[in-house]
Design a protein around this motif. Structure first.
Motif, PDB file in Angstrom:
ATOM      1  N   VAL A 188       0.843  -1.203   0.000  1.00 21.36           N
ATOM      2  CA  VAL A 188       0.000   0.000   0.000  1.00 21.36           C
ATOM      3  C   VAL A 188       0.875   1.250   0.000  1.00 21.36           C
ATOM      4  O   VAL A 188       0.632   2.213  -0.740  1.00 21.36           O
ATOM      5  N   TYR A 189       1.925   1.225   0.827  1.00 21.84           N
ATOM      6  CA  TYR A 189       2.848   2.367   0.917  1.00 21.84           C
ATOM      7  C   TYR A 189       3.525   2.635  -0.427  1.00 21.84           C
ATOM      8  O   TYR A 189       3.586   3.783  -0.889  1.00 21.84           O
ATOM      9  N   VAL A 190       4.021   1.571  -1.072  1.00 17.12           N
ATOM     10  CA  VAL A 190       4.710   1.725  -2.354  1.00 17.12           C
ATOM     11  C   VAL A 190       3.754   2.229  -3.431  1.00 17.12           C
ATOM     12  O   VAL A 190       4.114   3.073  -4.258  1.00 17.12           O
ATOM     13  N   LEU A 191       2.516   1.731  -3.435  1.00 13.91           N
ATOM     14  CA  LEU A 191       1.532   2.213  -4.399  1.00 13.91           C
ATOM     15  C   LEU A 191       1.263   3.702  -4.207  1.00 13.91           C
ATOM     16  O   LEU A 191       1.136   4.459  -5.182  1.00 13.91           O
ATOM     17  N   LEU A 192       1.172   4.136  -2.945  1.00 14.82           N
ATOM     18  CA  LEU A 192       0.949   5.553  -2.666  1.00 14.82           C
ATOM     19  C   LEU A 192       2.127   6.404  -3.131  1.00 14.82           C
ATOM     20  O   LEU A 192       1.958   7.584  -3.463  1.00 14.82           O
ATOM     21  N   LYS A 193       3.320   5.792  -3.151  1.00 13.95           N
ATOM     22  CA  LYS A 193       4.514   6.500  -3.631  1.00 13.95           C
ATOM     23  C   LYS A 193       4.648   6.451  -5.151  1.00 13.95           C
ATOM     24  O   LYS A 193       5.575   7.030  -5.717  1.00 13.95           O
ATOM     25  N   GLY A 194       3.725   5.734  -5.804  1.00 10.78           N
ATOM     26  CA  GLY A 194       3.764   5.645  -7.254  1.00 10.78           C
ATOM     27  C   GLY A 194       4.661   4.552  -7.778  1.00 10.78           C
ATOM     28  O   GLY A 194       5.002   4.537  -8.977  1.00 10.78           O
ATOM     29  N   GLY A 195       5.064   3.613  -6.925  1.00  9.05           N
ATOM     30  CA  GLY A 195       5.941   2.530  -7.345  1.00  9.05           C
ATOM     31  C   GLY A 195       5.195   1.227  -7.506  1.00  9.05           C
ATOM     32  O   GLY A 195       3.975   1.189  -7.629  1.00  9.05           O
ATOM     33  N   GLY A 196       5.937   0.123  -7.512  1.00 11.42           N
ATOM     34  CA  GLY A 196       5.353  -1.202  -7.671  1.00 11.42           C
ATOM     35  C   GLY A 196       6.406  -2.258  -7.455  1.00 11.42           C
ATOM     36  O   GLY A 196       7.460  -2.001  -6.864  1.00 11.42           O
ATOM     37  N   LEU A 197       6.162  -3.463  -7.926  1.00 18.09           N
ATOM     38  CA  LEU A 197       7.122  -4.557  -7.825  1.00 18.09           C
ATOM     39  C   LEU A 197       7.913  -4.632  -9.122  1.00 18.09           C
ATOM     40  O   LEU A 197       7.364  -4.939 -10.179  1.00 18.09           O
ATOM     41  N   HIS A 198       9.196  -4.321  -9.047  1.00 22.63           N
ATOM     42  CA  HIS A 198      10.053  -4.348 -10.228  1.00 22.63           C
ATOM     43  C   HIS A 198      11.343  -5.092  -9.921  1.00 22.63           C
ATOM     44  O   HIS A 198      11.737  -5.220  -8.761  1.00 22.63           O
ATOM     45  N   LEU A 199      11.995  -5.570 -10.978  1.00 22.55           N
ATOM     46  CA  LEU A 199      13.304  -6.197 -10.849  1.00 22.55           C
ATOM     47  C   LEU A 199      14.382  -5.233 -11.333  1.00 22.55           C
ATOM     48  O   LEU A 199      14.131  -4.392 -12.206  1.00 22.55           O
ATOM     49  N   PRO A 200      15.592  -5.319 -10.785  1.00 17.75           N
ATOM     50  CA  PRO A 200      16.689  -4.466 -11.261  1.00 17.75           C
ATOM     51  C   PRO A 200      16.977  -4.758 -12.734  1.00 17.75           C
ATOM     52  O   PRO A 200      16.777  -5.880 -13.205  1.00 17.75           O
ATOM     53  N   PRO A 201      17.476  -3.772 -13.484  1.00 19.43           N
ATOM     54  CA  PRO A 201      17.699  -3.962 -14.929  1.00 19.43           C
ATOM     55  C   PRO A 201      18.915  -4.815 -15.260  1.00 19.43           C
ATOM     56  O   PRO A 201      19.005  -5.362 -16.351  1.00 19.43           O
ATOM     57  N   ASP A 202      19.884  -4.954 -14.332  1.00 22.87           N
ATOM     58  CA  ASP A 202      21.131  -5.657 -14.614  1.00 22.87           C
ATOM     59  C   ASP A 202      21.225  -6.962 -13.839  1.00 22.87           C
ATOM     60  O   ASP A 202      20.555  -7.163 -12.819  1.00 22.87           O
TER      61      ASP A 202
END
Length: 286
Positions: A188-202
């Motif tokens: 919920v906190y991450v969604l409010l910050k505009g983020g989500g579940l992501h993996l690093p690009p490298d």
């Protein structure tokens, strides 16, 4: 002694979080969300494979405490990241570690664990040492920064106190449950910050994230939560200061960050205060 060693090892592993996270190209709140989701899921899977079960009636009697502890864990991490943003890392860390002080003050009332002058002296030394080690001094805080930082510390203290009260739930199941409950709060906190579940690009970042989730979260949290309610509140509070001090030392050793003489003295004071405060005085029964 076994539980004390498990708790100290957990603190030392936590102290490497910053080193491992330095290789992960993701916002810090997304990293901690991934930690709770992956670490909690791994431990829950392991508890199913090993057929870990709570004692009969434990879920009914301990369920609210378990839910509360998981919420406190997630709230602590969310508020801590907010405090990092508005108060700075050093002041946020110091306010977060007001938690052991609260635990020591409240344990006689809530846990019926009487404390001694030695414990309070050791705590005062540890807090002073942490302030020196973090280089805190003369910082001006806004009311919002103070409120968020101290709220993080309050939820951390509540987490410790609740875990001291939980009985009849296997350490593996306890840890998995609290991490997954915390994951909901953090999502919920991450969604409010505009983020989500992501993996690093490298690839290096992905490997570091996997290590952080498996070792620094699943393993370390298991050691932490499975030993916490077997130790006195005094030991949990004072030995908890090993985490921020070891983080400074490891950063100096592995990331090349310098430590001044004052910071070294502060680190020594923290460890000395923790050792003194949780040791047994002559004639004292723990």
């Amino acid at each position: 002694m076994k539980d004390t060693l498990k708790y100290i090892i957990a603190m030392l592993i936590y102290g490497t979080n910053g080193i491992v996270a330095a290789y992960i190209d993701l916002p810090s709140e997304e990293i901690v969300l991934m930690r709770t989701v992956v670490g909690g899921s791994l431990l829950m899977l392991l508890s199913l494979v090993t057929r870990a079960r709570p004692e009969p009636g434990a879920v009914r009697s301990q369920g609210l405490k378990l839910l509360g502890a998981g919420v406190c864990l997630g709230a602590n991490w969310a508020l801590l990241f907010e405090a990092y943003n508005i108060a700075g890392v050093s002041m946020a860390t110091l306010m977060d570690y007001s938690a052991p002080v609260l635990v020591l003050l409240l344990s006689p009332l809530l846990l019926h664990q009487k404390q001694t002058a030695r414990a309070y002296t050791g705590m005062a030394a540890a807090v002073l040492g942490l302030a020196l080690a973090l280089g805190v001094g003369g910082a001006e805080l806004t009311g919002a920064a103070l409120a968020v930082g101290l709220a993080a510390g309050a939820f951390y203290a509540a987490l410790i106190l609740l875990n001291q009260l939980i009985r009849g739930i296997n350490g593996l199941l306890l840890t998995a449950s609290e991490l997954l409950i915390a994951a909901v709060v953090l999502f919920v906190y991450v969604l409010l910050k505009g983020g989500g579940l992501h993996l690093p690009p490298d690839a290096l970042g992905k490997g570091a994230l996997a290590f952080l989730c498996v070792v620094n979260t699943a393993l370390a949290c298991y050691l932490y939560f499975s030993s916490m309610n077997r130790l006195s509140a005094r030991s949990v509070a004072l030995l908890g200061y090993i985490d921020p001090v070891s983080a400074l030392v490891f950063a100096a050793l592995f990331l090349g960050e310098s430590m001044s003489a004052v910071q070294v003295a502060g680190a020594v004071l923290v460890l000395a205060g923790a050792a003194w405060g949780q040791s047994k005085a002559r004639g004292e029964r723990l």
